[in-house]
Scaffold this motif. Structure first.
Motif, PDB file in Angstrom:
ATOM      1  N   GLU A 175       0.521  -1.851  -0.189  1.00  0.00           N
ATOM      2  CA  GLU A 175       0.096  -0.049   0.394  1.00  0.00           C
ATOM      3  C   GLU A 175       0.299   1.443   0.152  1.00  0.00           C
ATOM      4  OE1 GLU A 175      -3.431   2.133   2.609  1.00  0.00           O
ATOM      5  OE2 GLU A 175      -3.326   0.292   2.541  1.00  0.00           O
ATOM      6  N   ARG A 176       2.194   0.774   0.496  1.00  0.00           N
ATOM      7  CA  ARG A 176       3.163   2.453   0.516  1.00  0.00           C
ATOM      8  C   ARG A 176       3.870   2.644  -0.638  1.00  0.00           C
ATOM      9  NH1 ARG A 176       8.195   4.122   4.596  1.00  0.00           N
ATOM     10  NH2 ARG A 176       8.102   6.063   3.706  1.00  0.00           N
ATOM     11  N   CYS A 177       4.062   1.647  -1.392  1.00  0.00           N
ATOM     12  CA  CYS A 177       4.428   1.631  -2.810  1.00  0.00           C
ATOM     13  C   CYS A 177       3.403   2.342  -3.510  1.00  0.00           C
ATOM     14  CB  CYS A 177       4.415   0.704  -3.183  1.00  0.00           C
ATOM     15  SG  CYS A 177       4.582   0.674  -4.796  1.00  0.00           S
ATOM     16  N   ARG A 178       2.473   1.824  -3.431  1.00  0.00           N
ATOM     17  CA  ARG A 178       0.749   2.425  -4.809  1.00  0.00           C
ATOM     18  C   ARG A 178      -0.048   3.759  -4.023  1.00  0.00           C
ATOM     19  NH1 ARG A 178      -3.811  -0.608  -3.134  1.00  0.00           N
ATOM     20  NH2 ARG A 178      -4.779  -0.041  -5.239  1.00  0.00           N
ATOM     21  N   ARG A 179       0.284   4.405  -2.763  1.00  0.00           N
ATOM     22  CA  ARG A 179       0.100   5.495  -2.708  1.00  0.00           C
ATOM     23  C   ARG A 179       1.601   7.002  -3.161  1.00  0.00           C
ATOM     24  NH1 ARG A 179      -4.115   6.689   0.492  1.00  0.00           N
ATOM     25  NH2 ARG A 179      -4.891   4.674   2.283  1.00  0.00           N
ATOM     26  N   GLN A 180       2.779   5.962  -3.000  1.00  0.00           N
ATOM     27  CA  GLN A 180       3.332   7.003  -3.858  1.00  0.00           C
ATOM     28  C   GLN A 180       3.248   7.296  -5.602  1.00  0.00           C
ATOM     29  OE1 GLN A 180       7.194   5.234  -3.631  1.00  0.00           O
ATOM     30  NE2 GLN A 180       7.977   6.797  -4.924  1.00  0.00           N
ATOM     31  N   GLN A 181       2.711   5.881  -5.624  1.00  0.00           N
ATOM     32  CA  GLN A 181       2.620   6.133  -7.358  1.00  0.00           C
ATOM     33  C   GLN A 181       1.055   7.265  -6.975  1.00  0.00           C
ATOM     34  OE1 GLN A 181       4.436   4.970  -9.587  1.00  0.00           O
ATOM     35  NE2 GLN A 181       5.980   4.031  -7.479  1.00  0.00           N
ATOM     36  N   LEU A 182      -0.003   7.136  -6.509  1.00  0.00           N
ATOM     37  CA  LEU A 182      -0.658   8.594  -6.244  1.00  0.00           C
ATOM     38  C   LEU A 182      -0.680   9.669  -6.378  1.00  0.00           C
ATOM     39  CD1 LEU A 182      -3.481   9.313  -6.184  1.00  0.00           C
ATOM     40  CD2 LEU A 182      -4.111   7.840  -3.961  1.00  0.00           C
ATOM     41  N   GLY A 183       0.884  10.289  -4.921  1.00  0.00           N
ATOM     42  CA  GLY A 183       1.482  11.175  -4.556  1.00  0.00           C
ATOM     43  C   GLY A 183       1.922  11.647  -5.633  1.00  0.00           C
ATOM     44  N   GLU A 184       2.394  10.983  -6.224  1.00  0.00           N
ATOM     45  CA  GLU A 184       3.397  11.576  -7.871  1.00  0.00           C
ATOM     46  C   GLU A 184       2.530  11.694  -8.803  1.00  0.00           C
ATOM     47  OE1 GLU A 184       6.062   8.226  -8.623  1.00  0.00           O
ATOM     48  OE2 GLU A 184       7.556   9.539  -6.502  1.00  0.00           O
ATOM     49  N   GLY A 185       1.527  11.531  -9.030  1.00  0.00           N
ATOM     50  CA  GLY A 185       0.391  12.049  -9.353  1.00  0.00           C
ATOM     51  C   GLY A 185       0.717  10.817 -10.511  1.00  0.00           C
ATOM     52  N   TRP A 186       0.638   9.977 -10.690  1.00  0.00           N
ATOM     53  CA  TRP A 186       1.269   9.329 -11.968  1.00  0.00           C
ATOM     54  C   TRP A 186      -1.062   8.359 -12.249  1.00  0.00           C
ATOM     55  CZ3 TRP A 186       4.564   9.179 -15.000  1.00  0.00           C
ATOM     56  CH2 TRP A 186       5.958   9.266 -14.146  1.00  0.00           C
ATOM     57  N   PHE A 187      -1.744   8.893 -10.928  1.00  0.00           N
ATOM     58  CA  PHE A 187      -2.787   8.247 -10.701  1.00  0.00           C
ATOM     59  C   PHE A 187      -4.130   8.774 -10.190  1.00  0.00           C
ATOM     60  CE2 PHE A 187      -0.139   4.085 -11.326  1.00  0.00           C
ATOM     61  CZ  PHE A 187      -0.304   3.312 -12.547  1.00  0.00           C
ATOM     62  N   GLU A 188      -5.564   8.958 -11.103  1.00  0.00           N
ATOM     63  CA  GLU A 188      -5.817   9.543 -10.372  1.00  0.00           C
ATOM     64  C   GLU A 188      -6.310   8.940  -8.621  1.00  0.00           C
ATOM     65  OE1 GLU A 188      -9.093  11.483 -12.653  1.00  0.00           O
ATOM     66  OE2 GLU A 188      -7.980  10.981 -14.193  1.00  0.00           O
ATOM     67  N   ASN A 189      -6.701   8.438  -8.316  1.00  0.00           N
ATOM     68  CA  ASN A 189      -6.843   7.670  -7.461  1.00  0.00           C
ATOM     69  C   ASN A 189      -6.045   6.522  -6.730  1.00  0.00           C
ATOM     70  OD1 ASN A 189      -8.537   5.987  -8.272  1.00  0.00           O
ATOM     71  ND2 ASN A 189      -9.824   7.513  -8.968  1.00  0.00           N
ATOM     72  N   LEU A 190      -6.836   5.851  -5.351  1.00  0.00           N
ATOM     73  CA  LEU A 190      -5.522   4.824  -5.128  1.00  0.00           C
ATOM     74  C   LEU A 190      -6.353   3.505  -5.927  1.00  0.00           C
ATOM     75  CD1 LEU A 190      -3.136   4.129  -3.761  1.00  0.00           C
ATOM     76  CD2 LEU A 190      -5.158   2.972  -1.452  1.00  0.00           C
ATOM     77  N   ASP A 191      -7.615   3.299  -6.135  1.00  0.00           N
ATOM     78  CA  ASP A 191      -8.278   2.360  -6.785  1.00  0.00           C
ATOM     79  C   ASP A 191      -7.324   2.096  -7.550  1.00  0.00           C
ATOM     80  OD1 ASP A 191      -9.825   0.891  -4.510  1.00  0.00           O
ATOM     81  OD2 ASP A 191     -11.342   3.123  -5.460  1.00  0.00           O
ATOM     82  N   ALA A 192      -7.127   3.516  -9.051  1.00  0.00           N
ATOM     83  CA  ALA A 192      -6.879   3.162 -10.158  1.00  0.00           C
ATOM     84  C   ALA A 192      -5.487   2.816 -10.324  1.00  0.00           C
ATOM     85  CB  ALA A 192      -6.583   4.123 -10.730  1.00  0.00           C
ATOM     86  N   VAL A 193      -4.501   2.660  -8.746  1.00  0.00           N
ATOM     87  CA  VAL A 193      -2.775   2.296  -9.063  1.00  0.00           C
ATOM     88  C   VAL A 193      -3.343   0.961  -8.658  1.00  0.00           C
ATOM     89  CG1 VAL A 193      -1.050   2.380  -7.663  1.00  0.00           C
ATOM     90  CG2 VAL A 193      -2.659   4.616  -7.930  1.00  0.00           C
ATOM     91  N   PRO A 194      -2.332  -0.598 -10.297  1.00  0.00           N
ATOM     92  CA  PRO A 194      -2.520  -1.640 -10.174  1.00  0.00           C
ATOM     93  C   PRO A 194      -1.930  -2.048  -8.999  1.00  0.00           C
ATOM     94  CG  PRO A 194      -1.213  -0.070 -11.752  1.00  0.00           C
ATOM     95  CD  PRO A 194      -1.694   0.546 -11.140  1.00  0.00           C
ATOM     96  N   LYS A 195      -2.261  -3.219  -8.361  1.00  0.00           N
ATOM     97  CA  LYS A 195      -1.965  -3.571  -6.784  1.00  0.00           C
ATOM     98  C   LYS A 195      -0.754  -4.702  -7.445  1.00  0.00           C
ATOM     99  CE  LYS A 195      -6.144  -3.280  -5.242  1.00  0.00           C
ATOM    100  NZ  LYS A 195      -7.313  -4.616  -4.721  1.00  0.00           N
ATOM    101  N   GLN A 196      -0.431  -5.112  -9.151  1.00  0.00           N
ATOM    102  CA  GLN A 196       0.797  -5.627  -9.309  1.00  0.00           C
ATOM    103  C   GLN A 196       1.853  -5.111 -10.276  1.00  0.00           C
ATOM    104  OE1 GLN A 196      -1.430  -9.646 -10.323  1.00  0.00           O
ATOM    105  NE2 GLN A 196       0.031  -9.801  -8.855  1.00  0.00           N
ATOM    106  N   ALA A 197       3.014  -5.521 -10.758  1.00  0.00           N
ATOM    107  CA  ALA A 197       3.679  -4.696 -12.029  1.00  0.00           C
ATOM    108  C   ALA A 197       4.647  -5.710 -11.864  1.00  0.00           C
ATOM    109  CB  ALA A 197       4.651  -3.278 -11.069  1.00  0.00           C
ATOM    110  N   ILE A 198       5.577  -5.632 -13.220  1.00  0.00           N
ATOM    111  CA  ILE A 198       6.119  -5.870 -14.101  1.00  0.00           C
ATOM    112  C   ILE A 198       7.850  -5.451 -13.331  1.00  0.00           C
ATOM    113  CG2 ILE A 198       6.999  -7.748 -15.893  1.00  0.00           C
ATOM    114  CD1 ILE A 198       4.950  -7.794 -17.031  1.00  0.00           C
ATOM    115  N   SER A 199       8.490  -5.962 -12.726  1.00  0.00           N
ATOM    116  CA  SER A 199       9.881  -5.904 -12.455  1.00  0.00           C
ATOM    117  C   SER A 199      10.579  -6.452 -12.935  1.00  0.00           C
ATOM    118  CB  SER A 199       9.584  -5.620 -10.967  1.00  0.00           C
ATOM    119  OG  SER A 199      10.579  -4.922 -10.584  1.00  0.00           O
TER     120      SER A 199
END
Length: 160
Positions: free
Chosen positions: A64-88
């Protein structure tokens, strides 16, 4: 630069990972450019990251902290829009690079940098040099940040 291969999270993810793996193993990695997150993740490998996998890329769960960072940096409009998984790219694959560059422009990431080091020095010109736990290499931070300098100088970490 001859070619660029972007991570494609759509369609057949396993086939996309296989393609990236084939391409990354065609030649040694000269320079790895990575991000460090507020929670200490590198390239979305959230702590505690897997340092043992032999895979070049994998699907990771974002905390969740990672997802909130993506939201806070403006990459997504809301937390629900931030993916829960990524390819790394995996940590082991990143560490195969001859040189690793990470630009960490935000003071909110100072704690993550602080938590990666065993020893440090703050040079007279303001450069911070830290030695990470996982290697004997040095990380040089020209100018550093006031936040990081405060964390380091008030800690009981060893100086170089």
């Amino acid at each position: 630069m001859k070619a660029v291969y972007f991570v494609d999270g759509e369609g057949d993810v396993e086939a996309n990972i296989a393609f990236l793996t084939e391409k990354i193993h065609e030649a040694p990695i000269d320079v790895g450019i990575i991000g460090i997150g507020e929670n200490g993740h590198i390239a979305f490998n959230d702590p505690p990251a897997d340092f043992e996998t032999e895979a070049a890329y994998h699907v990771v769960n974002l905390d969740e902290r990672c997802r909130r960072q993506q939201l806070g940096e403006g990459w997504f409009e809301n937390l629900d829009a931030v993916p829960k998984q990524a390819i790394s790219m995996t940590v082991k694959e990143i560490l195969r690079a001859k040189c690793i560059v990470s630009v960490v422009p935000h003071a909110v990431k100072a704690e993550a940098i602080f938590n990666t080091c065993d020893t440090f020095t703050v040079r007279p010109e303001g450069e911070i040099v830290i030695r990470p736990r996982q290697s004997g290499d040095e990380i040089r931070l020209p100018g550093g940040t006031k936040t990081l300098k405060k964390l380091l100088t008030s800690s009981n970490k060893n100086t170089l």
